[in-house]
Design an enzyme around this catalytic site. Structure first.
Site, PDB file in Angstrom:
ATOM      1  N   ASN A  62       0.785  -1.237   0.000  1.00 53.25           N
ATOM      2  CA  ASN A  62       0.000   0.000   0.000  1.00 53.25           C
ATOM      3  C   ASN A  62       0.814   1.282   0.000  1.00 53.25           C
ATOM      4  OD1 ASN A  62      -2.462  -1.352  -0.105  1.00 53.25           O
ATOM      5  ND2 ASN A  62      -2.441  -1.682   2.105  1.00 53.25           N
ATOM      6  N   CYS A  63       2.113   1.189  -0.115  1.00 56.88           N
ATOM      7  CA  CYS A  63       2.977   2.368  -0.152  1.00 56.88           C
ATOM      8  C   CYS A  63       2.779   3.111  -1.481  1.00 56.88           C
ATOM      9  CB  CYS A  63       4.422   1.909   0.009  1.00 56.88           C
ATOM     10  SG  CYS A  63       5.663   3.149  -0.388  1.00 56.88           S
TER      11      CYS A  63
END
Length: 116
Positions: free
Chosen positions: A10-11
């Site tokens: 999710n970065c």
């Protein structure tokens, strides 16, 4: 040699790097080191090739939330232990399979790697 992209799903930077690779049809394996962990030996290998300072993400929340005792007096051994224990401390992404690991995402750097 096959490519592997290491990071956290999710970065935002990871999303940009994966979108860049996907848009160009570059095949790669993805290793989420927050979910799957990272071997200390892998971190040590990367540190030998690019330097532990390059791998350590000092700008992130995880680093800022570490106790002062963990942030002070950092050397390679201590940094590698911290990164193994807290994978969010590893700068993202780490791309392997094109020579020495490439740490971080810069479109122009990826373009150089995949030119031709």
């Amino acid at each position: 040699m096959s490519l592997t992209v290491y990071g956290i799903k999710n970065c935002d930077t990871m999303k940009k790097a994966r979108a860049w690779l996907d848009a160009r049809g570059v095949a790669y394996a993805f290793h989420d080191y927050k979910a799957a962990g990272i071997q200390p030996e892998t971190l040590a290998d990367w540190a030998r090739e690019v330097g532990w300072e390059t791998l350590l993400n000092r700008a992130g929340t995880t680093f800022r939330k570490l106790p002062d005792a963990d942030r002070e007096g950092l050397d390679e051994a201590k940094a590698l232990r911290l990164m193994a224990a807290h994978p969010s401390l590893i700068k993202r992404p780490v791309l392997t399979g094109r020579g020495k690991p490439v740490v971080g995402f810069k479109p122009e750097r990826y373009a150089e790697l995949f030119a031709g």
